[in-house]
Design a protein around this motif. Structure first.
Motif, mmCIF file in Angstrom:
data_model
loop_
_atom_site.group_PDB
_atom_site.id
_atom_site.type_symbol
_atom_site.label_atom_id
_atom_site.label_comp_id
_atom_site.label_asym_id
_atom_site.label_seq_id
_atom_site.Cartn_x
_atom_site.Cartn_y
_atom_site.Cartn_z
ATOM 1 N N VAL A 142 -11.118 10.323 -1.540
ATOM 2 C CA VAL A 142 -10.267 11.492 -1.757
ATOM 3 C C VAL A 142 -10.792 12.339 -2.919
ATOM 4 C CG1 VAL A 142 -7.949 12.237 -2.435
ATOM 5 C CG2 VAL A 142 -8.230 10.427 -0.728
ATOM 6 N N THR A 143 -11.210 11.691 -3.999
ATOM 7 C CA THR A 143 -11.738 12.427 -5.145
ATOM 8 C C THR A 143 -12.964 13.238 -4.759
ATOM 9 O OG1 THR A 143 -10.907 10.722 -6.668
ATOM 10 C CG2 THR A 143 -12.605 12.205 -7.504
ATOM 11 N N ALA A 144 -13.898 12.603 -4.056
ATOM 12 C CA ALA A 144 -15.120 13.299 -3.651
ATOM 13 C C ALA A 144 -14.826 14.409 -2.648
ATOM 14 C CB ALA A 144 -16.116 12.297 -3.067
ATOM 15 N N SER A 145 -13.886 14.165 -1.751
ATOM 16 C CA SER A 145 -13.546 15.187 -0.755
ATOM 17 C C SER A 145 -13.033 16.449 -1.431
ATOM 18 C CB SER A 145 -12.498 14.651 0.224
ATOM 19 O OG SER A 145 -13.024 13.576 0.993
ATOM 20 N N PRO A 190 5.458 5.574 1.915
ATOM 21 C CA PRO A 190 5.620 6.576 0.851
ATOM 22 C C PRO A 190 6.524 6.058 -0.257
ATOM 23 C CG PRO A 190 7.060 7.103 2.684
ATOM 24 C CD PRO A 190 6.262 5.898 3.113
ATOM 25 N N ILE A 191 6.256 6.500 -1.476
ATOM 26 C CA ILE A 191 7.154 6.253 -2.604
ATOM 27 C C ILE A 191 7.380 7.585 -3.312
ATOM 28 C CG2 ILE A 191 6.603 3.830 -3.012
ATOM 29 C CD1 ILE A 191 4.727 4.824 -5.256
ATOM 30 N N ALA A 192 8.463 7.671 -4.046
ATOM 31 C CA ALA A 192 8.828 8.923 -4.706
ATOM 32 C C ALA A 192 7.733 9.385 -5.649
ATOM 33 C CB ALA A 192 10.136 8.745 -5.466
ATOM 34 N N LEU A 193 7.484 10.671 -5.646
ATOM 35 C CA LEU A 193 6.444 11.252 -6.486
ATOM 36 C C LEU A 193 6.794 11.146 -7.965
ATOM 37 C CD1 LEU A 193 3.723 12.735 -6.274
ATOM 38 C CD2 LEU A 193 4.995 14.883 -6.163
ATOM 39 N N ASN A 194 8.074 11.049 -8.278
ATOM 40 C CA ASN A 194 8.485 10.988 -9.682
ATOM 41 C C ASN A 194 8.564 9.560 -10.207
ATOM 42 O OD1 ASN A 194 10.746 10.116 -8.334
ATOM 43 N ND2 ASN A 194 12.190 11.462 -9.388
ATOM 44 N N GLN A 195 7.787 8.638 -9.600
ATOM 45 C CA GLN A 195 7.668 7.294 -10.151
ATOM 46 C C GLN A 195 7.217 7.389 -11.604
ATOM 47 O OE1 GLN A 195 7.966 4.002 -8.593
ATOM 48 N NE2 GLN A 195 9.144 5.213 -7.143
ATOM 49 N N ARG A 196 7.663 6.442 -12.423
ATOM 50 C CA ARG A 196 7.355 6.475 -13.860
ATOM 51 C C ARG A 196 5.877 6.169 -14.096
ATOM 52 N NH1 ARG A 196 7.462 2.624 -17.986
ATOM 53 N NH2 ARG A 196 7.953 3.490 -20.044
ATOM 54 N N SER A 197 5.070 7.212 -14.208
ATOM 55 C CA SER A 197 3.653 7.035 -14.487
ATOM 56 C C SER A 197 3.080 8.343 -15.019
ATOM 57 C CB SER A 197 2.899 6.556 -13.245
ATOM 58 O OG SER A 197 1.644 5.993 -13.608
ATOM 59 N N TYR A 236 0.865 -1.188 0.000
ATOM 60 C CA TYR A 236 0.000 0.000 0.000
ATOM 61 C C TYR A 236 0.900 1.236 0.000
ATOM 62 C CZ TYR A 236 -3.824 -3.192 0.795
ATOM 63 O OH TYR A 236 -4.740 -4.215 0.654
ATOM 64 N N PHE A 237 1.149 1.749 -1.205
ATOM 65 C CA PHE A 237 2.087 2.839 -1.403
ATOM 66 C C PHE A 237 1.351 4.123 -1.763
ATOM 67 C CE2 PHE A 237 4.390 -1.077 -2.475
ATOM 68 C CZ PHE A 237 5.481 -0.971 -1.621
ATOM 69 N N VAL A 238 1.813 5.227 -1.172
ATOM 70 C CA VAL A 238 1.238 6.546 -1.434
ATOM 71 C C VAL A 238 2.361 7.452 -1.937
ATOM 72 C CG1 VAL A 238 0.070 8.543 -0.431
ATOM 73 C CG2 VAL A 238 -0.498 6.233 0.372
ATOM 74 N N TYR A 239 2.100 8.173 -3.040
ATOM 75 C CA TYR A 239 3.109 9.090 -3.564
ATOM 76 C C TYR A 239 3.463 10.150 -2.521
ATOM 77 C CZ TYR A 239 2.176 7.219 -8.243
ATOM 78 O OH TYR A 239 2.054 6.405 -9.333
ATOM 79 N N THR A 286 7.513 16.247 -1.436
ATOM 80 C CA THR A 286 8.616 16.693 -2.281
ATOM 81 C C THR A 286 8.134 17.332 -3.580
ATOM 82 O OG1 THR A 286 8.769 14.529 -3.372
ATOM 83 C CG2 THR A 286 10.080 14.840 -1.382
ATOM 84 N N GLY A 287 6.816 17.469 -3.755
ATOM 85 C CA GLY A 287 6.276 17.937 -5.022
ATOM 86 C C GLY A 287 5.780 19.364 -4.992
ATOM 87 N N PRO A 288 5.060 19.784 -6.037
ATOM 88 C CA PRO A 288 4.491 21.127 -6.090
ATOM 89 C C PRO A 288 3.594 21.388 -4.880
ATOM 90 C CG PRO A 288 4.283 20.047 -8.216
ATOM 91 C CD PRO A 288 4.759 19.005 -7.253
ATOM 92 N N TYR A 289 3.479 22.653 -4.498
ATOM 93 C CA TYR A 289 2.677 23.000 -3.323
ATOM 94 C C TYR A 289 1.288 22.387 -3.445
ATOM 95 C CZ TYR A 289 0.348 25.516 0.366
ATOM 96 O OH TYR A 289 -0.360 25.805 1.502
ATOM 97 N N GLY A 290 0.838 21.794 -2.350
ATOM 98 C CA GLY A 290 -0.455 21.128 -2.307
ATOM 99 C C GLY A 290 -0.356 19.623 -2.419
ATOM 100 N N SER A 291 0.751 19.115 -2.983
ATOM 101 C CA SER A 291 0.916 17.667 -3.146
ATOM 102 C C SER A 291 1.012 16.962 -1.799
ATOM 103 C CB SER A 291 2.159 17.369 -3.982
ATOM 104 O OG SER A 291 2.080 17.982 -5.255
ATOM 105 N N GLY A 292 1.600 17.647 -0.802
ATOM 106 C CA GLY A 292 1.690 17.061 0.536
ATOM 107 C C GLY A 292 0.319 16.868 1.162
ATOM 108 N N HIS A 293 -0.596 17.772 0.887
ATOM 109 C CA HIS A 293 -1.963 17.641 1.403
ATOM 110 C C HIS A 293 -2.654 16.432 0.774
ATOM 111 C CE1 HIS A 293 -6.198 18.618 2.251
ATOM 112 N NE2 HIS A 293 -5.727 19.373 3.244
ATOM 113 N N ILE A 294 -2.414 16.215 -0.524
ATOM 114 C CA ILE A 294 -2.985 15.049 -1.206
ATOM 115 C C ILE A 294 -2.450 13.762 -0.588
ATOM 116 C CG2 ILE A 294 -3.174 13.850 -3.410
ATOM 117 C CD1 ILE A 294 -2.863 16.600 -4.775
ATOM 118 N N LYS A 295 -1.142 13.716 -0.371
ATOM 119 C CA LYS A 295 -0.547 12.551 0.280
ATOM 120 C C LYS A 295 -1.226 12.281 1.618
ATOM 121 C CE LYS A 295 3.564 11.335 2.950
ATOM 122 N NZ LYS A 295 4.878 11.830 3.433
#
Length: 492
Positions: free
Chosen positions: A454-457, A379-386, A347-350, A354-363
């Motif tokens: 998370v999407t609905a929130s 946690p896994i790196a946000l720059n995973q290949r996807s 169960y990995f979460v980006y 380490t990303g653009p402002y607001g990405s930490g809130h998403i995590k």
């Protein structure tokens, strides 16, 4: 959490042959606090409904040569299936067509010192002559970026050799071009992490000599065989085709503060791609259908099913590149869902910190939801290949979840999540065996719930990500501002 939901998870875990995520003694998994819409949507997105979509993808693959790869009838049928469902549900739906350099291996063979070694062609590699090419194995010296500079090939004669180069430091195309300039007639890329390796030469015009990839283990073994005879045979079909991305948006909510949720719809040529990325697509589709085309939301929600991930991640960069800067500003965030039901699931979460402002809130939103459900995360790196890379590149806040693909689950992870230590999270990743029997439906249930929640929130409020408050809060602020203005005027 209701008793029925706990029982449902337990039954699914037993059926899947995996353990439930560990919950500390004396603790009870509960639904976290949140908007009523998030609670309702998470409850409405069910395993049964998602499994029906996965069955559809499997049958589409079975009817089209065992694949749903971009530029093939299997992917076109997958697009039509998703498009039909979303259109019938009333969404505003469009497709975006774009060119794809199609590449399919017809022959892949690597023999070193008389022993066959498993190898996958590098994407866009040129063919060898029939029967292959033969030369001595030349090991390029290891450093922080092996093969990335012409100087890495100085001091040895690579003429007529097949070069073994470790992954890392620069694009595969650059390593291969340097090897060709040094006189090598072929390249074998060795992985620098657990798992097999394909490699990507970026485009056919950058591919100079036949190339393929081997696993970390095989690469280490080959380093001890320098000078031995190598035969490399590749027969590849390379041609220009097209692919499509499906884009669906709700008819309600602000269109200048859109929550975008996406993943890729295509598979590799080798198989049906039911975990990667049928599971992400099935969960996205069902989340959209249950949310509905006209939900009571403050922010519009856009669902994107990208094409041509498997040919070097083409669909998502093409989509972002064709947005104006103002259209990019209209996107509040991007949520990525790629392989969310691996059979030996983690169960990995980006790591949005380490990303653009607001990405930490998403995590934090994903971590908080799964933790409240009794599921620990890593946690896994946000720059995973996807697909999130294209959005990251233009500064859009991003986040997402997935259950692991290549690489073995550790003993600590098995103790935490169940499953089997020492086994890949998905041993069938990019293989023909990535079929309906290759998914963990417990992980699918949990991660789809997190996706829906998370999407609905964020459809209700993105204030924690970008400072845009929900409608009621904006009205309250305006009311207070007007009252303050009246008070100030009365005091004059």
């Amino acid at each position: 959490m209701s008793r029925s939901r706990i029982l449902r998870g337990a039954v699914l875990a037993i059926a899947a042959g995996v353990g439930l995520a560990m919950v500390p003694a004396g603790a009870q998994a509960v639904e976290p606090e949140g908007p009523p819409l998030a609670q309702r949507l998470a409850a409405k997105v069910t395993v049964d409904a998602m499994n029906r979509h996965l069955i559809a993808f499997q049958r589409i693959s079975d009817r089209n040569g065992g694949r749903r790869a971009p530029g093939t009838p299997g992917h076109e049928a997958s697009v039509d299936y998703v498009l039909g469902k979303l259109t019938a549900a009333g969404f505003d739906v469009t497709t975006q067509q774009f060119p794809v350099p199609y590449s399919e291996a017809l022959v892949e063979k690597l023999v070193v010192g008389g022993t066959n070694v498993k190898m996958h062609m590098a994407l866009y590699t040129p063919n060898t002559p029939v029967g292959g090419i033969t030369g001595p194995l030349a090991v390029v010296p290891d450093n922080a970026a092996p093969g990335c500079a012409a100087a890495d090939f100085a001091g040895a004669d690579y003429t007529g050799t097949i070069a073994l180069i470790r992954r890392g430091g620069c694009p595969f195309a650059q390593k291969q071009q340097n090897a060709a300039k040094a006189g090598a007639i072929g390249v074998v890329f060795a992985n620098n992490v657990d798992g097999w390796l394909r490699g990507n030469l970026t485009s056919p015009d950058q591919a100079l000599i036949p190339s393929g990839g081997v696993s970390l283990v095989d690469g280490l073994a080959l380093r001890e065989k320098a000078g031995q005879s190598v035969t490399l045979e590749l027969k590849v079909l390379n041609e220009q085709r097209t692919s499509r991305t499906v884009i669906a948006q709700t008819k309600t909510g602000r269109t200048d503060n859109v929550v975008v949720a996406g993943g890729h719809l295509d598979s590799v040529v080798e198989g049906a791609g039911i975990n990667s990325n049928g599971t992400g697509s099935a969960a996205l589709l069902e989340t959209a259908l249950q949310l509905g085309a006209s939900p009571k939301v403050n922010n519009a929600v856009r669902f994107i099913f990208f094409g041509a991930w498997e040919f070097g991640i083409i669909g998502s960069p093409y989509y972002v590149a064709n947005l104006t800067f103002e259209q990019q500003l209209d996107i509040a965030m991007y949520l990525n869902f790629d392989a969310i039901a691996s059979p030996n699931a983690g169960y990995f979460v980006y790591d949005g910190d380490t990303g653009p402002y607001g990405s930490g809130h998403i995590k934090k939103s994903f971590v908080d939801y799964l933790t409240a459900r009794g599921v620990p995360t890593e946690p896994i790196a946000l720059n995973q290949r996807s697909d999130q890379l294209a959005f990251l590149g233009v500064g859009i806040p991003t986040g997402g979840i997935h259950t692991g693909l290549t690489g073995a689950k550790s003993a600590a992870q098995a103790a935490k999540w169940g499953g089997t230590a020492g086994v890949w999270f998905d041993a069938c990743y990019h293989e023909a065996c990535d079929n309906l029997g290759n998914i963990d439906r417990v992980a699918l249930d949990r991660n789809a719930d997190a996706m829906a929640w998370v999407t609905a929130s964020y459809a209700i409020s993105t204030e924690g990500v970008n400072g845009v408050p929900p409608r009621a809060e904006r009205a309250k602020v305006r009311s207070l501002s007007r009252a303050a203005a009246v008070t100030a005027a009365d005091s004059i």
